[in-house]
Write an enzyme that holds these catalytic residues in place. Structure first.
Site, PDB file in Angstrom:
ATOM      1  N   GLY A 177       0.805  -1.215   0.000  1.00  4.97           N
ATOM      2  CA  GLY A 177       0.000   0.000   0.000  1.00  4.97           C
ATOM      3  C   GLY A 177       0.839   1.266   0.000  1.00  4.97           C
ATOM      4  N   HIS A 211       2.566   4.463  -4.987  1.00  3.22           N
ATOM      5  CA  HIS A 211       3.265   5.562  -5.669  1.00  3.22           C
ATOM      6  C   HIS A 211       3.514   5.156  -7.122  1.00  3.22           C
ATOM      7  CE1 HIS A 211       6.782   3.059  -5.102  1.00  3.22           C
ATOM      8  NE2 HIS A 211       6.667   3.124  -3.787  1.00  3.22           N
ATOM      9  N   GLN A 214      12.533  -3.941  -9.407  1.00  3.68           N
ATOM     10  CA  GLN A 214      13.983  -4.174  -9.333  1.00  3.68           C
ATOM     11  C   GLN A 214      14.602  -3.455  -8.126  1.00  3.68           C
ATOM     12  OE1 GLN A 214      15.666  -6.173 -11.567  1.00  3.68           O
ATOM     13  NE2 GLN A 214      17.478  -5.835 -10.297  1.00  3.68           N
ATOM     14  N   ASP A 266      13.879  -3.779  -5.213  1.00  3.68           N
ATOM     15  CA  ASP A 266      14.086  -4.832  -4.212  1.00  3.68           C
ATOM     16  C   ASP A 266      14.652  -6.051  -4.934  1.00  3.68           C
ATOM     17  OD1 ASP A 266      12.756  -3.501  -1.786  1.00  3.68           O
ATOM     18  OD2 ASP A 266      11.264  -3.269  -3.345  1.00  3.68           O
ATOM     19  N   GLY A 316       6.020   3.940  -8.571  1.00  2.39           N
ATOM     20  CA  GLY A 316       6.680   2.646  -8.743  1.00  2.39           C
ATOM     21  C   GLY A 316       5.636   1.548  -8.842  1.00  2.39           C
ATOM     22  N   HIS A 317       4.676   1.570  -7.907  1.00  2.00           N
ATOM     23  CA  HIS A 317       3.581   0.589  -7.952  1.00  2.00           C
ATOM     24  C   HIS A 317       2.765   0.769  -9.243  1.00  2.00           C
ATOM     25  CE1 HIS A 317       4.042   1.234  -3.431  1.00  2.00           C
ATOM     26  NE2 HIS A 317       4.317  -0.038  -3.576  1.00  2.00           N
TER      27      HIS A 317
HETATM   28  P1  AMP Z   1       6.098  -2.375  -1.410  1.00  2.00           P
HETATM   29  O1  AMP Z   1       4.702  -1.818  -1.384  1.00  2.00           O
HETATM   30  O2  AMP Z   1       7.139  -1.365  -1.019  1.00  2.00           O
HETATM   31  O3  AMP Z   1       6.239  -3.694  -0.711  1.00  2.00           O
HETATM   32  O4  AMP Z   1       6.413  -2.666  -2.922  1.00  2.00           O
HETATM   33  C1  AMP Z   1       5.557  -3.462  -3.711  1.00  2.00           C
HETATM   34  C2  AMP Z   1       6.231  -3.726  -5.017  1.00  2.00           C
HETATM   35  O5  AMP Z   1       6.536  -2.481  -5.656  1.00  2.00           O
HETATM   36  C3  AMP Z   1       7.561  -4.461  -4.845  1.00  2.00           C
HETATM   37  O6  AMP Z   1       7.690  -5.409  -5.888  1.00  2.00           O
HETATM   38  C4  AMP Z   1       8.567  -3.358  -4.983  1.00  2.00           C
HETATM   39  O7  AMP Z   1       9.828  -3.802  -5.459  1.00  2.00           O
HETATM   40  C5  AMP Z   1       7.888  -2.468  -6.006  1.00  2.00           C
HETATM   41  N1  AMP Z   1       8.442  -1.117  -5.941  1.00  2.00           N
HETATM   42  C6  AMP Z   1       8.613  -0.362  -4.830  1.00  2.00           C
HETATM   43  N2  AMP Z   1       9.222   0.801  -5.149  1.00  2.00           N
HETATM   44  C7  AMP Z   1       9.450   0.765  -6.487  1.00  2.00           C
HETATM   45  C8  AMP Z   1      10.063   1.670  -7.415  1.00  2.00           C
HETATM   46  N3  AMP Z   1      10.560   2.837  -7.031  1.00  2.00           N
HETATM   47  N4  AMP Z   1      10.116   1.298  -8.707  1.00  2.00           N
HETATM   48  C9  AMP Z   1       9.611   0.103  -9.108  1.00  2.00           C
HETATM   49  N5  AMP Z   1       9.023  -0.788  -8.290  1.00  2.00           N
HETATM   50  C10 AMP Z   1       8.951  -0.457  -6.993  1.00  2.00           C
END
Ligand code: AMP
Length: 277
Positions: free
Chosen positions: A28, A31, A145, A147, A33-34
């Site tokens: 959640g 942003h 990527q 992570d 990236g998601h």
């Molecule tokens: P999270 O909500 O932070 O657990 O992230 C969920 C997914 O979004 C994971 O696969 C992360 O690697 C990916 N993610 C988080 N930040 C970015 C970003 N800046 N660019 C691309 N993918 C991202």
């Protein structure tokens, strides 16, 4: 868009879903990236499922679970705007019902870097992703990527447990100043936010040294450490120049390598990486 809050509701929503299904697991506070993962899933699949679940099992006891930013209304509005078909937004006991007593431990690839810095973290990640993969049964799942080790851990887990979901890696989305987008960035003070792009600068300095012909892993790690040390608001947790297949530190860099950094900005922990291929 359908919002499922229980396993049963998710099953029902998926029963009529067009195949193939793409799955984007998140914690959640969505942003860009998601959004990029959702866009990729929508481009490649007939149905896109997003999960929103702040997974307690992947946070250590001293970590920031309680402070992790959350806003269901905002996240659902973003999913709706991005054309998501199904959101799975469960409470903790729907993912881990009473009696839940299984943990998925991935071996060597989960040990260095984030695995060493955050004991138990990848066990929590692999466990929740195994449950979610089982519930969603997607043809593909999309991960960032940013992570990089997480992707390797999940690929290993899916292969070993014969889970047929294909794991797709998507590029890191960045702010114009180079800072990788992260839900945690919103917890930085303005002063910390101003210096946070040093993570990217350290990685690029390591890359530049390699491109100038340096093959000593120590020299590349020292260079990244030097750049990070130039910012007083930053506490370096680790720098790494590792074999990109094993994530073990390299003495000599003569093949594909992954540069990684982890640092604290006050209580906020940020990571970034750069693959040198
Ligand atoms: P999270 O909500 O932070 O657990 O992230 C969920 C997914 O979004 C994971 O696969 C992360 O690697 C990916 N993610 C988080 N930040 C970015 C970003 N800046 N660019 C691309 N993918 C991202």
């Amino acid at each position: 868009m359908q919002v499922a809050r229980t396993r049963a509701e998710l099953r029902e929503a998926l029963a009529g879903a067009a195949r193939p299904v793409g799955f984007v697991p998140t914690m959640g506070w969505l942003h860009d990236g998601h959004r990029s993962l959702i866009g990729r899933s929508r481009a490649e699949n007939a149905t896109t499922v997003v999960s929103i679940f702040v997974n307690p099992r992947q946070f250590g006891s001293t970590e920031d679970l309680a402070r992790y930013p959350r806003s269901e209304a905002r996240d659902l509005a973003i999913c709706e705007a991005e054309g998501v078909d199904i959101v799975f937004d469960p409470p903790v006991d729907e993912v881990y019902p009473p009696g839940f007593d299984t943990s998925v431990g991935v071996g060597a690839i989960a040990r260095p870097l984030e695995g060493a810095a955050r004991p138990g973290h990848f066990e929590g990640v692999a466990t929740v992703v195994a449950v979610l993969f089982g519930l969603v049964g997607a043809e593909r799942a999309y991960f960032g990527q940013k992570d990089a080790q997480q992707i390797m851990v999940i690929r290993r887990m899916a292969l070993d447990l014969a889970i047929p979901t294909e794991v797709v890696a998507c590029p890191t989305v960045r702010e114009p100043d180079g800072l990788a987008l992260s839900s945690r960035n919103d917890r930085l003070t303005p002063e910390q936010r101003a210096v946070a792009p040093v993570l990217r600068r350290a990685l690029l300095a390591g890359r530049a040294l390699r491109e100038r012909g340096e093959t000593s892993g120590d020299a590349i790690r020292d260079e990244m450490r030097r750049v990070l040390a130039g910012e007083p608001l930053v506490t370096t947790e680790y720098v790494s120049c590792a074999d990109s297949r094993t994530l073990l530190e390299l003495d000599r860099v003569d093949g594909p390598a992954l540069l990684s950094v982890a640092a604290l900005f006050g209580a906020v922990r940020l990571i970034d990486n750069d693959p040198l291929d």
